[in-house]
Design a protein around this motif. Structure first.
Motif, PDB file in Angstrom:
ATOM      1  N   LEU A 190      16.968  67.400  61.886  1.00 20.16           N
ATOM      2  CA  LEU A 190      17.330  66.830  62.917  1.00 20.16           C
ATOM      3  C   LEU A 190      16.432  67.539  64.251  1.00 20.16           C
ATOM      4  O   LEU A 190      15.974  67.000  65.116  1.00 20.16           O
ATOM      5  N   ASN A 191      16.711  68.898  64.120  1.00 21.47           N
ATOM      6  CA  ASN A 191      15.921  69.679  65.029  1.00 21.47           C
ATOM      7  C   ASN A 191      16.206  71.071  64.859  1.00 21.47           C
ATOM      8  O   ASN A 191      16.732  71.322  63.674  1.00 21.47           O
ATOM      9  N   THR A 192      15.349  72.056  65.405  1.00 25.13           N
ATOM     10  CA  THR A 192      15.446  73.359  65.120  1.00 25.13           C
ATOM     11  C   THR A 192      15.641  74.053  66.309  1.00 25.13           C
ATOM     12  O   THR A 192      15.061  73.727  67.368  1.00 25.13           O
ATOM     13  N   LEU A 193      16.659  74.910  66.387  1.00 21.21           N
ATOM     14  CA  LEU A 193      17.177  75.652  67.555  1.00 21.21           C
ATOM     15  C   LEU A 193      16.666  77.022  67.433  1.00 21.21           C
ATOM     16  O   LEU A 193      16.308  77.827  66.229  1.00 21.21           O
ATOM     17  N   SER A 194      16.406  77.765  68.592  1.00 18.01           N
ATOM     18  CA  SER A 194      15.748  79.106  68.417  1.00 18.01           C
ATOM     19  C   SER A 194      16.436  80.061  69.565  1.00 18.01           C
ATOM     20  O   SER A 194      17.479  79.505  70.191  1.00 18.01           O
TER      21      SER A 194
ATOM     22  N   ASN B 204      18.120  75.558  61.744  1.00 19.00           N
ATOM     23  CA  ASN B 204      17.902  73.956  61.650  1.00 19.00           C
ATOM     24  C   ASN B 204      19.252  73.245  61.617  1.00 19.00           C
ATOM     25  O   ASN B 204      20.042  73.740  60.884  1.00 19.00           O
ATOM     26  N   THR B 205      19.287  72.089  62.140  1.00 17.89           N
ATOM     27  CA  THR B 205      20.278  71.301  62.252  1.00 17.89           C
ATOM     28  C   THR B 205      19.977  70.073  61.184  1.00 17.89           C
ATOM     29  O   THR B 205      18.999  69.385  61.361  1.00 17.89           O
ATOM     30  N   ILE B 206      20.954  69.973  60.292  1.00 18.09           N
ATOM     31  CA  ILE B 206      20.545  69.081  59.062  1.00 18.09           C
ATOM     32  C   ILE B 206      21.671  68.127  59.064  1.00 18.09           C
ATOM     33  O   ILE B 206      22.909  68.279  59.011  1.00 18.09           O
ATOM     34  N   ALA B 207      21.247  66.804  58.875  1.00 14.28           N
ATOM     35  CA  ALA B 207      22.187  65.727  58.580  1.00 14.28           C
ATOM     36  C   ALA B 207      21.710  64.704  57.425  1.00 14.28           C
ATOM     37  O   ALA B 207      20.778  65.129  56.981  1.00 14.28           O
TER      38      ALA B 207
ATOM     39  N   GLY C 142      32.118  89.874  76.174  1.00 12.97           N
ATOM     40  CA  GLY C 142      33.315  90.958  75.716  1.00 12.97           C
ATOM     41  C   GLY C 142      34.150  90.360  74.779  1.00 12.97           C
ATOM     42  O   GLY C 142      35.002  90.633  74.147  1.00 12.97           O
ATOM     43  N   TYR C 143      34.317  88.861  74.902  1.00 14.05           N
ATOM     44  CA  TYR C 143      34.969  87.924  74.087  1.00 14.05           C
ATOM     45  C   TYR C 143      34.554  87.826  72.779  1.00 14.05           C
ATOM     46  O   TYR C 143      34.883  86.838  71.906  1.00 14.05           O
ATOM     47  N   MET C 144      33.103  87.826  72.640  1.00  6.31           N
ATOM     48  CA  MET C 144      32.263  87.628  71.605  1.00  6.31           C
ATOM     49  C   MET C 144      32.012  88.625  70.304  1.00  6.31           C
ATOM     50  O   MET C 144      32.360  89.574  70.539  1.00  6.31           O
ATOM     51  N   GLU C 145      31.852  88.024  69.136  1.00  4.21           N
ATOM     52  CA  GLU C 145      31.780  88.942  68.018  1.00  4.21           C
ATOM     53  C   GLU C 145      30.175  88.507  67.450  1.00  4.21           C
ATOM     54  O   GLU C 145      29.946  87.359  67.223  1.00  4.21           O
ATOM     55  N   PRO C 146      29.465  89.645  67.239  1.00  2.00           N
ATOM     56  CA  PRO C 146      28.316  89.579  66.462  1.00  2.00           C
ATOM     57  C   PRO C 146      28.414  88.874  64.929  1.00  2.00           C
ATOM     58  O   PRO C 146      29.428  89.597  64.193  1.00  2.00           O
ATOM     59  N   ARG C 147      27.277  88.198  64.629  1.00  2.00           N
ATOM     60  CA  ARG C 147      27.204  87.808  63.186  1.00  2.00           C
ATOM     61  C   ARG C 147      25.739  87.842  62.754  1.00  2.00           C
ATOM     62  O   ARG C 147      24.928  87.494  63.571  1.00  2.00           O
ATOM     63  N   ASN C 148      25.530  88.072  61.512  1.00  2.00           N
ATOM     64  CA  ASN C 148      23.886  88.060  61.184  1.00  2.00           C
ATOM     65  C   ASN C 148      23.872  87.138  59.873  1.00  2.00           C
ATOM     66  O   ASN C 148      24.716  87.339  59.176  1.00  2.00           O
ATOM     67  N   HIS C 149      22.828  86.450  59.573  1.00  2.00           N
ATOM     68  CA  HIS C 149      22.628  85.600  58.561  1.00  2.00           C
ATOM     69  C   HIS C 149      21.076  85.844  58.021  1.00  2.00           C
ATOM     70  O   HIS C 149      20.425  86.043  58.906  1.00  2.00           O
ATOM     71  N   GLU C 150      21.019  85.666  56.808  1.00  2.00           N
ATOM     72  CA  GLU C 150      19.703  85.740  56.198  1.00  2.00           C
ATOM     73  C   GLU C 150      18.992  84.288  56.017  1.00  2.00           C
ATOM     74  O   GLU C 150      19.787  83.427  56.233  1.00  2.00           O
ATOM     75  N   ASP C 151      17.720  84.304  55.544  1.00  2.45           N
ATOM     76  CA  ASP C 151      17.045  83.149  55.460  1.00  2.45           C
ATOM     77  C   ASP C 151      17.885  82.165  54.721  1.00  2.45           C
ATOM     78  O   ASP C 151      18.047  82.674  53.419  1.00  2.45           O
ATOM     79  N   GLY C 152      18.040  80.864  54.843  1.00  2.00           N
ATOM     80  CA  GLY C 152      18.741  80.124  53.977  1.00  2.00           C
ATOM     81  C   GLY C 152      20.250  79.912  53.784  1.00  2.00           C
ATOM     82  O   GLY C 152      20.763  79.040  53.372  1.00  2.00           O
TER      83      GLY C 152
ATOM     84  N   THR D 273      27.267  68.184  61.744  1.00  5.04           N
ATOM     85  CA  THR D 273      26.040  68.421  60.966  1.00  5.04           C
ATOM     86  C   THR D 273      25.978  69.710  60.506  1.00  5.04           C
ATOM     87  O   THR D 273      26.836  70.476  60.560  1.00  5.04           O
ATOM     88  N   THR D 274      24.958  70.002  59.665  1.00  5.03           N
ATOM     89  CA  THR D 274      25.104  71.326  58.803  1.00  5.03           C
ATOM     90  C   THR D 274      23.988  72.287  59.680  1.00  5.03           C
ATOM     91  O   THR D 274      22.841  72.010  60.056  1.00  5.03           O
ATOM     92  N   GLU D 275      24.480  73.601  59.862  1.00  2.70           N
ATOM     93  CA  GLU D 275      23.462  74.554  60.468  1.00  2.70           C
ATOM     94  C   GLU D 275      23.103  75.549  59.590  1.00  2.70           C
ATOM     95  O   GLU D 275      23.546  76.058  58.777  1.00  2.70           O
ATOM     96  N   LYS D 276      21.656  75.604  59.078  1.00  2.00           N
ATOM     97  CA  LYS D 276      20.995  76.495  58.355  1.00  2.00           C
ATOM     98  C   LYS D 276      20.011  77.622  58.817  1.00  2.00           C
ATOM     99  O   LYS D 276      19.114  77.287  59.526  1.00  2.00           O
ATOM    100  N   ALA D 277      20.207  78.828  58.422  1.00  3.86           N
ATOM    101  CA  ALA D 277      19.383  79.894  58.992  1.00  3.86           C
ATOM    102  C   ALA D 277      17.966  79.701  58.471  1.00  3.86           C
ATOM    103  O   ALA D 277      17.580  79.309  57.307  1.00  3.86           O
TER     104      ALA D 277
END
Length: 604
Positions: A525-529, A512-515, A480-490, A547-551
Motif C-alpha cells: 500500500l505504501n512505504t513509511l520512512s 512497507n505497509t502490506i494488505a 520517556g514513556y517509549m521503548e526502543p525496538r530494532n528490526h532487521e530486513d524482512g 495491515t501487515t508492517e514489514k521492515a
C-alpha cells in the motif's frame, strides 16, 4: 515540441517534391493556369485535429472529388435503393470519362465515373427555396466545416469543353436514367466540379467520412452511417478509375482523385487525408498525390488491413503525480515541494491498440504538453498491441524529449517493447506499475529541487512531524514513556489481525505497509520512512491491525506501548489528550490524501 508526425509530413513533402512527372489539367480560365510547383498535404483526425504542410491553403477546383459527396447527398434524399436503380456499384475498370453503360438499361457502372456522376446529380433537386446547385454547395460546406463557393469562371470554361459529358448526359436521358433536362444535369454537375476548396477543406471532408458522416470540428452530421458505408465502399473499388486495383493493393484506403490536382483518401474511424499537386498521370490523378498516399499508407500503416483494429484506442492526459501519488508517505516538507512543482510531471494513459489512430493521439498528447513538463509518464498497462509505427514514433518522441532535457518514463509489463531501443536504453526507465513510476518521478523532483529535501536518514521522536502541535517539553516528556525496538530486513513488525500494539515512531529505516487485494494477492500500500508513525489506526478498527508492517532493511523504532499509554493517561491526562489530538490530525491528513487519490482514480 513539434510532433514527429508533423516532422514526418514535412520530410515527406520535401521528398515527394522531387517528383516532376505529370502535366496539369489543360482546361482552366484564362490567366489561371495551375502552378506545377504547388504541393500541399493535410491529415485530419476524427477528433478534428489537422496536420498540414506546404500549399495547404491554396484554392483549386474540387472537380471529380465532388462525386462521392453528391452520391451521399442523393442517397440521403432518396434512399440507397432508389439510387441503386439509377447507378450500379460495380467497378468499371474504365477511365473516368469512358462511355460505359449497361446494355439494355443504360445504367452506369458506378457513381465515380462521369456517367454515374451525371446520373447522381440529376437526382438532386431543389428544395426549401434552394436550387439543386445551392443544396450541393451547402452539403459540401457542411462536410468541410466552412462556407464553400463555386467559380463561375471555372464553370464557364468547363461548359465550353464538355462535349463528351454532354453526349453522356443525352445518352443517359435516352435510357431514362436522367428523367429531367440532360443539359441541366450537365450544368449542375459542372457547377459542383467548380467548387473551390483547399487541401485543408478536403482533409476535413475526408475526416467527415472517416468519422461516420459527422464533421469532426463542428459536430454536425452530414450523412448517416449507412450512406457513408456505401460511399466508402464504392470509393474503395472505383474511386481511382482504371487504377483502382493497384490502388487498393498498394494504398488500401477508399480514395478519390480530381483533375484539379486534389487527392482524397479515408481511413475509416481514424483519419482523412488530402493532397494537392496539379501535375496529373495518365489516369487523371495527381502524380504526387498518388505517391504521397502510397508512402503514407506504408510508413504510417494506414492500409485497411493493418489499420483494422486501430480505432480501438483511448488516450487520457493531464493527470499529475499529486493526484495519483506514490506509495511513499512523504514528510510535510516533501509533500509541499511535490505539490508546488507537480506541473513538471504528467501521466498519459493509453488503452487499446497502438496502430495509426492511437499512435497519433499519443504523439499529439505528448507534443502538446507544456514546456514545463520535464517528466512524461506513458502508462501502457492497458495496451494490447503496439505496431511498428508506434515503436518508431515512441522512439522519435523519446529522442526529442531527451534533446530538450526532458525524460520519458514507461509503465509496461507485457513485453510489448522488448527488443527495441527503448527497452535497452537505461535512460528510459520501464516500470511494471504506476506506483513505481510515480515514486521515481517524485524522487527525481525532490532531488532536482534540493538535496536537503531528500529522505532523512534519522528522525528522533521529538522531531517527528506527527508531534509538531506539541511543544518541545511535551515531546521530550513523551519519549520517556517509549521503548526502543530494532528490526532487521524482512522482519514482520506487526501482522494483520493482531490487537493494537501501540504507536510506532520510525527513527530510521523504512517500513512497507502490506494488505491483500480482492483476489487475495498481497500488495504494497505504501512505504513509511524516518519521522513517520504506524499502528495508531488499529484503534479505529476494533483494536485490530488491518495491515501487515514489514521492515525494509534495518529499522529503528520507538514504541509507545498500550501499557505505556495507560500510564500516560493516568499520570498526565492533559499530555495524553494533546498526543491523541496530534495523532488524529496526522491520521486525518493521511486519510484525506488517500480519499483525493481515490476520487481521481475513479474518474481517470
Amino acid at each position: 515540441m513539434e510532433s514527429p508526425i508533423q516532422s514526418y509530413l514535412e520530410q515527406l513533402l520535401a521528398d515527394v517534391s522531387g517528383e516532376t512527372m505529370g502535366t496539369p489539367y489543360p482546361i482552366h480560365p484564362s490567366g489561371s493556369a495551375p502552378d506545377p510547383q504547388d504541393f500541399g498535404i493535410c491529415l485530419a483526425t476524427v477528433d478534428g485535429y489537422v496536420y498540414s504542410v506546404g500549399a495547404s491553403d491554396k484554392r483549386f477546383s474540387i472537380q471529380s472529388i465532388s462525386k462521392p459527396f453528391s452520391y451521399g447527398l442523393a442517397m440521403a434524399d432518396h434512399g440507397i435503393e432508389a439510387v441503386d436503380e439509377k447507378v450500379d456499384v460495380e467497378p468499371s475498370g474504365d477511365p473516368f470519362n469512358e462511355i460505359s453503360l449497361a446494355p439494355g438499361t443504360g445504367r452506369p457502372a458506378n457513381a465515380m465515373i462521369n456517367a454515374g456522376a451525371l446520373a447522381v446529380v440529376s437526382m438532386i433537386k431543389g428544395s426549401g427555396g434552394k436550387t439543386a446547385p445551392r443544396r450541393i454547395m451547402d452539403f459540401y460546406s457542411k462536410c468541410a466545416g466552412r462556407r464553400l463557393a463555386g467559380s463561375k469562371a471555372v464553370f464557364d470554361v468547363e461548359m465550353r469543353n464538355s462535349d463528351r459529358n454532354h453526349s453522356l448526359a443525352y445518352l443517359l436521358s435516352s435510357f431514362g436514367v436522367i428523367d429531367d433536362d440532360p443539359t441541366r444535369a450537365l450544368e449542375n454537375y459542372l457547377r459542383q466540379c467548380s467548387a473551390q476548396v483547399t487541401c485543408r477543406d478536403l482533409a476535413m471532408m475526408a475526416g467527415t467520412l472517416a468519422n461516420a458522416g459527422t464533421n469532426p470540428r463542428t459536430g454536425e452530421t452530414a450523412l448517416e452511417i449507412e450512406q457513408v458505408e456505401r460511399v466508402l465502399s464504392v470509393m474503395m473499388t472505383s474511386g481511382m478509375y482504371d487504377d483502382a486495383g493497384s490502388w487498393v493493393s498498394s494504398v488500401g484506403m477508399p480514395a478519390k482523385s480530381g483533375v484539379g490536382g486534389g487527392t482524397l483518401a479515408v481511413l475509416p474511424g481514424q483519419a482523412g487525408l488530402a493532397v494537392f499537386s496539379p501535375p496529373l498521370d495518365a489516369h487523371g490523378s495527381s502524380v504526387r498525390g498518388v505517391e504521397t498516399c502510397r508512402r503514407l499508407s506504408s510508413d504510417m500503416e494506414m492500409h485497411f488491413v493493418r489499420a483494422a483494429t486501430g480505432g480501438n484506442s483511448t488516450v487520457k492526459t493531464g493527470v499529475g503525480i499529486t493526484q495519483l501519488p506514490s506509495r511513499i508517505r512523504r514528510t510535510e516538507e516533501q509533500a509541499e515541494v511535490i505539490e508546488r512543482f507537480n506541473g513538471r510531471c504528467r501521466i498519459i494513459e493509453v488503452t487499446g491498440d497502438l496502430a495509426f489512430a492511437g499512435t497519433e493521439s499519443l504523439v499529439r498528447a505528448v507534443s502538446d504538453l507544456d514546456e514545463e513538463v520535464t517528466l512524461v509518464v506513458l502508462d501502457m498497462q492497458q495496451v494490447n498491441e503496439v505496431s511498428s509505427l508506434a515503436v518508431q514514433m515512441l522512439d522519435d518522441l523519446e529522442r526529442r524529449l531527451a534533446a530538450n532535457s526532458r525524460q520519458m518514463i514507461l509503465i509496461e509489463g507485457k513485453g510489448l517493447l522488448d527488443d527495441t531501443r527503448l527497452s535497452a536504453d537505461p535512460g528510459v526507465p520501464i516500470f511494471l506499475s504506476r506506483g513505481g513510476a510515480v515514486e521515481y518521478c517524485e524522487n527525481r523532483l525532490l532531488v532536482a529541487l534540493g538535496a536537503d529535501i531528500g529522505e532523512p536518514d534519522r528522525v528522533v521522536v521529538p522531531d517527528s512531524p506527527a508531534l509538531s502541535p506539541l511543544d518541545e517539553w511535551q515531546r521530550t516528556r513523551l519519549v520517556g514513556y517509549m521503548e526502543p525496538r530494532n528490526h532487521e530486513d524482512g522482519d514482520i513488525i506487526r501482522r494483520v489481525g493482531q490487537r493494537f500494539g501501540g504507536v510506532h515512531f520510525i527513527v530510521s529505516g523504512q517500513v512497507n505497509t502490506i494488505a491483500s487485494d480482492p483476489q487475495g494477492d498481497r500488495v504494497r500500500l505504501n512505504t513509511l520512512s524516518a519521522g513517520m508513525t504506524f499502528g495508531e489506526l488499529a484503534l479505529g478498527s476494533d483494536d485490530r491491525q488491518e495491515t501487515t508492517e514489514k521492515a525494509v532493511g534495518s529499522v529503528e523504532l520507538m514504541v509507545l506501548t498500550p501499557e505505556a499509554i495507560e500510564d500516560l493517561e493516568a499520570a498526565d491526562p492533559q499530555l495524553a489528550l494533546l498526543l491523541w489530538r496530534a495523532l488524529t490530525r496526522d491520521a486525518y491528513l493521511l486519510v484525506d490524501r488517500y480519499l483525493r487519490e481515490t476520487a481521481v482514480r475513479l474518474i481517470y
